[in-house]
Design an enzyme around this catalytic site. Sequence first.
Site, short mmCIF file in Angstrom:
data_model
loop_
_atom_site.label_atom_id
_atom_site.label_comp_id
_atom_site.label_asym_id
_atom_site.label_seq_id
_atom_site.Cartn_x
_atom_site.Cartn_y
_atom_site.Cartn_z
N HIS A 172 -40.35 24.40 -7.64
CA HIS A 172 -41.17 24.57 -6.43
C HIS A 172 -40.32 25.16 -5.32
O HIS A 172 -39.12 24.96 -5.27
CB HIS A 172 -41.77 23.23 -5.98
CG HIS A 172 -40.75 22.14 -5.78
ND1 HIS A 172 -40.25 21.41 -6.83
CD2 HIS A 172 -40.14 21.69 -4.67
CE1 HIS A 172 -39.37 20.53 -6.38
NE2 HIS A 172 -39.27 20.69 -5.07
N HIS A 204 -40.09 25.14 -1.23
CA HIS A 204 -40.56 24.57 0.04
C HIS A 204 -40.75 25.71 1.03
O HIS A 204 -39.83 26.54 1.21
CB HIS A 204 -39.51 23.62 0.63
CG HIS A 204 -39.30 22.37 -0.15
ND1 HIS A 204 -39.91 21.18 0.18
CD2 HIS A 204 -38.56 22.11 -1.25
CE1 HIS A 204 -39.52 20.24 -0.68
NE2 HIS A 204 -38.71 20.77 -1.55
P1 AMP Z 1 -37.74 18.15 -3.92
O1 AMP Z 1 -36.92 17.12 -3.21
O2 AMP Z 1 -37.31 19.54 -3.63
O3 AMP Z 1 -37.87 17.87 -5.40
O4 AMP Z 1 -39.17 18.06 -3.26
C1 AMP Z 1 -40.27 17.41 -3.81
C2 AMP Z 1 -41.31 17.40 -2.72
O5 AMP Z 1 -42.55 17.07 -3.32
C3 AMP Z 1 -41.06 16.36 -1.62
O6 AMP Z 1 -40.95 17.03 -0.37
C4 AMP Z 1 -42.26 15.45 -1.70
O7 AMP Z 1 -42.71 15.02 -0.44
C5 AMP Z 1 -43.29 16.33 -2.39
N1 AMP Z 1 -44.30 15.62 -3.14
C6 AMP Z 1 -44.12 14.66 -4.08
N2 AMP Z 1 -45.30 14.26 -4.58
C7 AMP Z 1 -46.25 15.00 -3.96
C8 AMP Z 1 -47.67 15.04 -4.02
N3 AMP Z 1 -48.36 14.26 -4.84
N4 AMP Z 1 -48.33 15.92 -3.24
C9 AMP Z 1 -47.65 16.73 -2.40
N5 AMP Z 1 -46.30 16.73 -2.28
C10 AMP Z 1 -45.61 15.88 -3.04
#
Ligand code: AMP
Length: 134
Positions: free
Chosen positions: A99, A101
């Site tokens: 993903h 951001h």
């Molecule tokens: P990372 O730390 O780069 O793996 O980021 C994962 C991101 O996914 C975090 O910023 C979380 O807040 C976000 N996240 C986790 N679960 C969900 C969800 N169900 N819907 C939207 N965002 C999510």
Amino acid sequence: MDDCVFCRIVKGEIPCQKIGENKEFLCFLDIKPVNEGHALIIPKRHFADVMEFPEELDRGYFAFVQEMARRIIPAVGADGFNLGMNTGAAAGQVVFHQHTHLIPRFKDDDLGSWKHRDATPEELVRTRKKILGE
Ligand code: AMP
């Protein structure tokens, strides 16, 4: 993958605030936003991180990222944005489905930037040699 939270979002098993999608990619709001409009852009197919990201998706991915930025940034009145791909647990990756951001930035927000430090020219040469195996 059955136990991957983002795969479950793609399948509609977990709700999300969808900003846009096409055949290959999906963009939705992060549930824990750093700033208003913080969104995640993912390939619908499961890849653990950017190192597994297949070449055939490359070009379309960044076109989609740009499209989402054009949609989000003016809507929240941001002045700029950061793109970030946390890769590996040490870099803060928590969800192992690739993903990006997209974090809107505002002139007066207090997020700051990377903490830089000074490096000597010798250190930079050493590092380059280490990386290139010289
Ligand atoms: P990372 O730390 O780069 O793996 O980021 C994962 C991101 O996914 C975090 O910023 C979380 O807040 C976000 N996240 C986790 N679960 C969900 C969800 N169900 N819907 C939207 N965002 C999510």
